[in-house]
Design a protein around this motif. Structure first.
Motif, mmCIF file in Angstrom:
data_model
loop_
_atom_site.group_PDB
_atom_site.id
_atom_site.type_symbol
_atom_site.label_atom_id
_atom_site.label_comp_id
_atom_site.label_asym_id
_atom_site.label_seq_id
_atom_site.Cartn_x
_atom_site.Cartn_y
_atom_site.Cartn_z
ATOM 1 N N GLY A 91 0.816 -1.219 0.000
ATOM 2 C CA GLY A 91 0.000 0.000 0.000
ATOM 3 C C GLY A 91 0.846 1.265 0.000
ATOM 4 N N SER A 92 0.187 2.393 -0.297
ATOM 5 C CA SER A 92 0.864 3.685 -0.426
ATOM 6 C C SER A 92 1.738 4.027 0.779
ATOM 7 N N SER A 93 1.191 3.843 1.986
ATOM 8 C CA SER A 93 1.924 4.338 3.157
ATOM 9 C C SER A 93 3.198 3.538 3.409
ATOM 10 N N GLY B 61 -0.347 17.998 1.257
ATOM 11 C CA GLY B 61 -0.717 16.635 1.640
ATOM 12 C C GLY B 61 -1.392 15.996 0.451
ATOM 13 N N ARG B 62 -2.127 14.923 0.701
ATOM 14 C CA ARG B 62 -2.818 14.237 -0.385
ATOM 15 C C ARG B 62 -3.850 15.172 -1.021
ATOM 16 N N PRO B 63 -3.824 15.381 -2.346
ATOM 17 C CA PRO B 63 -4.822 16.278 -2.953
ATOM 18 C C PRO B 63 -6.229 15.727 -2.753
ATOM 19 N N VAL C 148 2.237 -3.820 -10.943
ATOM 20 C CA VAL C 148 0.887 -3.437 -11.361
ATOM 21 C C VAL C 148 0.368 -2.310 -10.475
ATOM 22 N N ASN C 149 -0.301 -1.348 -11.065
ATOM 23 C CA ASN C 149 -1.059 -0.366 -10.286
ATOM 24 C C ASN C 149 -2.343 -0.099 -11.058
ATOM 25 N N GLU C 150 -3.279 0.572 -10.391
ATOM 26 C CA GLU C 150 -4.479 0.987 -11.109
ATOM 27 C C GLU C 150 -4.095 2.036 -12.153
ATOM 28 N N ASN C 151 -4.734 1.952 -13.298
ATOM 29 C CA ASN C 151 -4.506 2.936 -14.361
ATOM 30 C C ASN C 151 -5.336 4.191 -14.037
ATOM 31 N N ASP C 152 -4.752 5.045 -13.206
ATOM 32 C CA ASP C 152 -5.545 6.122 -12.594
ATOM 33 C C ASP C 152 -6.007 7.221 -13.544
ATOM 34 N N THR C 153 -5.429 7.299 -14.736
ATOM 35 C CA THR C 153 -5.923 8.344 -15.639
ATOM 36 C C THR C 153 -7.241 7.928 -16.294
ATOM 37 N N HIS D 207 -11.137 3.843 -9.290
ATOM 38 C CA HIS D 207 -11.720 3.002 -8.234
ATOM 39 C C HIS D 207 -10.869 3.043 -6.970
ATOM 40 N N GLU D 208 -9.545 2.905 -7.163
ATOM 41 C CA GLU D 208 -8.709 2.888 -5.957
ATOM 42 C C GLU D 208 -8.673 4.259 -5.299
ATOM 43 N N ILE D 209 -8.611 5.302 -6.122
ATOM 44 C CA ILE D 209 -8.590 6.650 -5.548
ATOM 45 C C ILE D 209 -9.854 6.850 -4.699
ATOM 46 N N ARG D 210 -10.978 6.377 -5.211
ATOM 47 C CA ARG D 210 -12.241 6.597 -4.493
ATOM 48 C C ARG D 210 -12.454 5.600 -3.364
ATOM 49 N N GLY E 92 -2.804 7.699 6.785
ATOM 50 C CA GLY E 92 -3.172 9.005 6.219
ATOM 51 C C GLY E 92 -3.013 9.117 4.716
ATOM 52 N N VAL E 93 -1.953 8.557 4.124
ATOM 53 C CA VAL E 93 -1.790 8.690 2.672
ATOM 54 C C VAL E 93 -2.448 7.550 1.911
ATOM 55 N N GLY E 94 -2.609 6.413 2.538
ATOM 56 C CA GLY E 94 -3.273 5.282 1.882
ATOM 57 C C GLY E 94 -4.756 5.378 2.127
ATOM 58 N N THR E 95 -5.516 4.601 1.386
ATOM 59 C CA THR E 95 -6.958 4.708 1.562
ATOM 60 C C THR E 95 -7.613 3.379 1.913
ATOM 61 N N GLY E 96 -6.861 2.290 1.892
ATOM 62 C CA GLY E 96 -7.464 0.980 2.178
ATOM 63 C C GLY E 96 -7.495 0.712 3.670
ATOM 64 N N SER F 58 1.500 -2.480 -6.585
ATOM 65 C CA SER F 58 1.899 -1.387 -5.693
ATOM 66 C C SER F 58 1.051 -0.151 -5.908
ATOM 67 N N SER F 59 0.507 0.352 -4.816
ATOM 68 C CA SER F 59 -0.083 1.691 -4.792
ATOM 69 C C SER F 59 1.060 2.656 -4.495
ATOM 70 N N GLY F 60 0.728 3.911 -4.299
ATOM 71 C CA GLY F 60 1.752 4.852 -3.869
ATOM 72 C C GLY F 60 2.082 5.922 -4.874
ATOM 73 N N ALA F 61 1.411 5.914 -6.022
ATOM 74 C CA ALA F 61 1.727 6.928 -7.031
ATOM 75 C C ALA F 61 1.350 8.327 -6.524
ATOM 76 N N ILE F 62 0.137 8.477 -6.026
ATOM 77 C CA ILE F 62 -0.307 9.797 -5.558
ATOM 78 C C ILE F 62 0.585 10.259 -4.405
ATOM 79 N N ALA F 63 0.785 9.386 -3.441
ATOM 80 C CA ALA F 63 1.572 9.764 -2.261
ATOM 81 C C ALA F 63 3.004 10.122 -2.644
ATOM 82 N N THR F 64 3.567 9.409 -3.611
ATOM 83 C CA THR F 64 4.947 9.684 -4.035
ATOM 84 C C THR F 64 5.064 11.067 -4.666
HETATM 85 N N1 GLU Z 1 -3.511 4.018 -7.495
HETATM 86 C C1 GLU Z 1 -3.248 5.247 -6.810
HETATM 87 C C2 GLU Z 1 -1.831 5.325 -6.307
HETATM 88 O O1 GLU Z 1 -1.093 4.408 -6.506
HETATM 89 C C3 GLU Z 1 -4.288 5.543 -5.801
HETATM 90 C C4 GLU Z 1 -3.909 5.246 -4.411
HETATM 91 C C5 GLU Z 1 -4.681 6.052 -3.388
HETATM 92 O O2 GLU Z 1 -5.849 6.360 -3.590
HETATM 93 O O3 GLU Z 1 -4.064 6.356 -2.372
HETATM 94 O O4 GLU Z 1 -1.407 6.267 -5.733
#
Ligand code: GLU
Length: 273
Positions: free
Chosen positions: A20-22, A68-70, A137-142, A146-149, A212-216, A53-59
């Motif tokens: 996860g992101s954090s 912080g997280r937008p 693998v990550n979610e194709n956020d563009t 789903h993961e962002i929400r 805080g930065v992750g959402t799961g 791996s998540s973490g794109a937004i947080a990175t």
């Molecule tokens: N897939 C996105 C990422 O890797 C979303 C993660 C999130 O919502 O924190 O950052």
């Protein structure tokens, strides 16, 4: 071979690890090297390893000078586009120490539910693994949010495990296991084993991640674990810091979800989970 218990993890030929992101951004970006070391050790044994791996937004947060997280979706997507690039660079730099090449795979859960993109993803993953490349693998956020929400790369990881018929799915976070109630509460006890089909009655499962930065949270992990277990994949939920021990099959660690006795088709697995 699908491991039936944690001690058999070394028999798994194909493993999906989800982080996860954090665990891999901000102050914890330093956890990438030990994570990669553990994946590389499994890879060196001949195991096929996929990282989700998540973490794109947080990175991206420091690169875009964000506080912080937008909070708005467009900026989150833009941040994901920037951060994904940096995140892959960090993984590849770390994998270089082991002479392993990463392959970036951006997917949506919807891709895996529709026949044509599903077959395309499956073919690409098989070839990457055949070439001894480590798919990340990550979610194709563009195109998907789903993961962002919903904070649900756990679900994407389960669908990837099902797609490639993984023997084992390891869901990592900053909590070392599933507990009978949120782990900071008195009397919380680690759940070591979840039999297939166990409804976990009486267990209080939290829905929010802690850092805080992750959402799961535990909720998305349990539902992802059920999807994977129903499709015949064993699941271990544990902490990122314990990944090396986890992939070596040390017992007494994390929460183990026993897989169904046989692999079900994707549709059957969804009905069962
Ligand atoms: N897939 C996105 C990422 O890797 C979303 C993660 C999130 O919502 O924190 O950052």
């Amino acid at each position: 071979m699908t491991p039936r218990r944690p001690a058999d993890i070394l028999t798994a030929n194909r493993i999906v690890v989800k982080v996860g992101s954090s665990s891999v951004s901000g102050d914890n970006a330093g956890q990438i090297d030990p994570l990669v070391d553990a994946l590389a050790a499994a890879h060196a044994r001949g195991t096929e390893v996929v990282l989700v791996s998540s973490g794109a937004i947080a990175t991206a947060i420091p690169f875009l000078d964000l506080e912080g997280r937008p909070t708005d979706l467009a900026t989150q997507q833009a941040a994901a586009a920037v951060g994904q690039n940096v995140l892959m660079w960090r993984y590849q730099t770390s994998l270089d120490r082991h002479g392993i090449l990463a392959g970036q795979v951006l997917l949506t859960a919807g891709d895996l539910e529709n026949q044509t993109p599903r077959q395309n993803a499956q073919r690409a993953m098989e070839r990457l693994l055949g070439l001894r490349i480590l798919p990340i693998v990550n979610e194709n956020d563009t195109v998907a949010t789903h993961e962002i929400r919903f904070g649900d790369n756990d679900r994407l990881a389960a669908l990837v495990a099902e797609l490639i018929g993984a023997d084992l799915l390891v869901l990592l976070s900053d909590v070392d296991a599933l507990y009978t109630k949120p782990p900071h509460l008195p009397g919380a006890e680690r759940i070591a084993n979840v039999a297939f089909g166990d409804a976990l009655a009486g267990v209080e499962i939290g829905s929010v991640g802690r850092a805080g930065v992750g959402t799961g949270g535990a909720e998305t992990k349990v539902s992802a674990a059920r999807i994977a277990a129903a499709s015949g994949t064993a699941v271990l939920i544990t902490a990122t810091a314990l990944v090396a021990d986890a992939l070596e099959g040390r017992e007494q660690l994390g929460t183990w979800f026993e897989p169904a006795a046989r692999r079900h088709t994707a549709g059957e697995a969804r009905a069962l989970s």
